[in-house]
Design a protein around this motif. Sequence first.
Motif, mmCIF file in Angstrom:
data_model
loop_
_atom_site.group_PDB
_atom_site.id
_atom_site.type_symbol
_atom_site.label_atom_id
_atom_site.label_comp_id
_atom_site.label_asym_id
_atom_site.label_seq_id
_atom_site.Cartn_x
_atom_site.Cartn_y
_atom_site.Cartn_z
ATOM 1 N N UNK A 5 0.802 -1.227 0.000
ATOM 2 C CA UNK A 5 0.000 0.000 0.000
ATOM 3 C C UNK A 5 0.833 1.273 0.000
ATOM 4 N N UNK A 6 2.141 1.135 -0.141
ATOM 5 C CA UNK A 6 3.003 2.306 -0.177
ATOM 6 C C UNK A 6 2.545 3.229 -1.310
ATOM 7 N N UNK A 7 2.445 4.547 -1.130
ATOM 8 C CA UNK A 7 2.928 5.357 0.002
ATOM 9 C C UNK A 7 1.878 5.644 1.073
ATOM 10 N N UNK A 8 0.742 4.943 1.048
ATOM 11 C CA UNK A 8 -0.253 5.153 2.104
ATOM 12 C C UNK A 8 0.316 4.688 3.444
ATOM 13 N N UNK A 9 -0.035 5.386 4.502
ATOM 14 C CA UNK A 9 0.379 4.988 5.844
ATOM 15 C C UNK A 9 -0.272 3.656 6.176
ATOM 16 N N UNK A 10 0.537 2.684 6.456
ATOM 17 C CA UNK A 10 0.056 1.329 6.718
ATOM 18 C C UNK A 10 0.979 0.701 7.756
ATOM 19 N N UNK A 11 0.423 0.215 8.844
ATOM 20 C CA UNK A 11 1.225 -0.312 9.950
ATOM 21 C C UNK A 11 2.106 -1.485 9.599
ATOM 22 N N UNK A 12 1.892 -2.116 8.452
ATOM 23 C CA UNK A 12 2.740 -3.263 8.103
ATOM 24 C C UNK A 12 4.016 -2.851 7.367
ATOM 25 N N UNK A 13 4.139 -1.546 7.045
ATOM 26 C CA UNK A 13 5.410 -1.072 6.493
ATOM 27 C C UNK A 13 6.489 -1.408 7.515
ATOM 28 N N UNK A 14 7.599 -2.003 7.066
ATOM 29 C CA UNK A 14 8.605 -2.515 7.996
ATOM 30 C C UNK A 14 9.752 -1.540 8.216
ATOM 31 N N UNK A 15 10.161 -1.448 9.464
ATOM 32 C CA UNK A 15 11.427 -0.835 9.828
ATOM 33 C C UNK A 15 12.422 -1.996 9.874
ATOM 34 N N UNK A 16 13.601 -1.806 9.292
ATOM 35 C CA UNK A 16 14.515 -2.940 9.092
ATOM 36 C C UNK A 16 15.941 -2.597 9.496
ATOM 37 N N UNK A 17 16.703 -3.644 9.793
ATOM 38 C CA UNK A 17 18.148 -3.558 9.948
ATOM 39 C C UNK A 17 18.736 -4.762 9.239
ATOM 40 N N UNK A 18 19.832 -4.549 8.524
ATOM 41 C CA UNK A 18 20.474 -5.638 7.788
ATOM 42 C C UNK A 18 19.970 -5.789 6.373
ATOM 43 N N UNK A 19 18.990 -4.997 6.000
ATOM 44 C CA UNK A 19 18.414 -5.049 4.656
ATOM 45 C C UNK A 19 18.555 -3.697 3.970
ATOM 46 N N UNK A 20 18.802 -3.748 2.674
ATOM 47 C CA UNK A 20 18.745 -2.559 1.830
ATOM 48 C C UNK A 20 17.795 -2.914 0.702
ATOM 49 N N UNK A 21 16.664 -2.221 0.646
ATOM 50 C CA UNK A 21 15.606 -2.555 -0.308
ATOM 51 C C UNK A 21 15.439 -1.405 -1.285
ATOM 52 N N UNK A 22 15.520 -1.701 -2.560
ATOM 53 C CA UNK A 22 15.245 -0.715 -3.596
ATOM 54 C C UNK A 22 13.914 -1.110 -4.226
ATOM 55 N N UNK A 23 13.033 -0.115 -4.422
ATOM 56 C CA UNK A 23 11.744 -0.441 -5.030
ATOM 57 C C UNK A 23 11.222 0.730 -5.841
ATOM 58 N N UNK A 24 10.347 0.399 -6.770
ATOM 59 C CA UNK A 24 9.731 1.391 -7.648
ATOM 60 C C UNK A 24 8.249 1.473 -7.282
ATOM 61 N N UNK A 25 7.834 2.549 -6.588
ATOM 62 C CA UNK A 25 6.453 2.649 -6.112
ATOM 63 C C UNK A 25 5.426 2.785 -7.238
ATOM 64 N N UNK A 26 5.881 3.037 -8.459
ATOM 65 C CA UNK A 26 4.949 3.189 -9.572
ATOM 66 C C UNK A 26 4.546 1.849 -10.186
ATOM 67 N N UNK A 27 5.270 0.789 -9.847
ATOM 68 C CA UNK A 27 4.943 -0.531 -10.380
ATOM 69 C C UNK A 27 3.853 -1.201 -9.537
ATOM 70 N N UNK A 28 3.261 -2.267 -10.104
ATOM 71 C CA UNK A 28 2.288 -3.071 -9.343
ATOM 72 C C UNK A 28 2.968 -3.598 -8.087
ATOM 73 N N UNK A 29 2.219 -3.773 -6.994
ATOM 74 C CA UNK A 29 2.833 -4.213 -5.734
ATOM 75 C C UNK A 29 3.738 -5.443 -5.864
ATOM 76 N N UNK A 30 3.325 -6.430 -6.617
ATOM 77 C CA UNK A 30 4.132 -7.656 -6.722
ATOM 78 C C UNK A 30 5.416 -7.449 -7.523
ATOM 79 N N UNK A 31 5.512 -6.316 -8.242
ATOM 80 C CA UNK A 31 6.675 -6.034 -9.087
ATOM 81 C C UNK A 31 7.532 -4.868 -8.572
ATOM 82 N N UNK A 32 7.184 -4.306 -7.428
ATOM 83 C CA UNK A 32 7.843 -3.082 -6.962
ATOM 84 C C UNK A 32 9.304 -3.260 -6.571
#
Length: 168
Positions: free
Chosen positions: A78-105
Amino acid sequence: SDLNCLETVLGDIVTDAMKEITNSDIALVNSGDLGTGIESGNVTEEDVLNALPFDLGVSVIDIKGSDIRNLLINALTYYPEADGRFLQVSGLNIMFDPLKRPSQRITSILVNGEPIDDEKTYKVAITSHLLSNKLNNTYSGELMVVNDYYQNLAQMFVEFLNSHNYND
């Protein structure tokens, strides 16, 4: 709130604390499990209780890279909507494209600087909330807990702050 859709300093420090103290590859916390941020300066007990308002335990699980990938796809649905399941992380570097479908981001996932291996098993520190809801309902089997910690998340956070002289 930004906490529910952006990486935050509070989320970084909390997950860094979990990762370091549990000696895990990765640490994860749902953004919805964090409260308010902490102002710079000495951190009080009240600050910690406001930042970590829930009594969450910490466990380490063994989980494959492919399951971590599925969890991250779900966390960004649901990014960029505020959603509690958005994760705060350590040890991960995630690159994503918010314009793509969720399964392809997601375009890239690095674990401590190395590309994620879908077949490799990683040690991941998670909260009791992520454990009880089976990684935000992305995991169908039994999660393999390798260590449960006597400290709750707030105690772990305070230990980390004290060991790194954040209150000097």
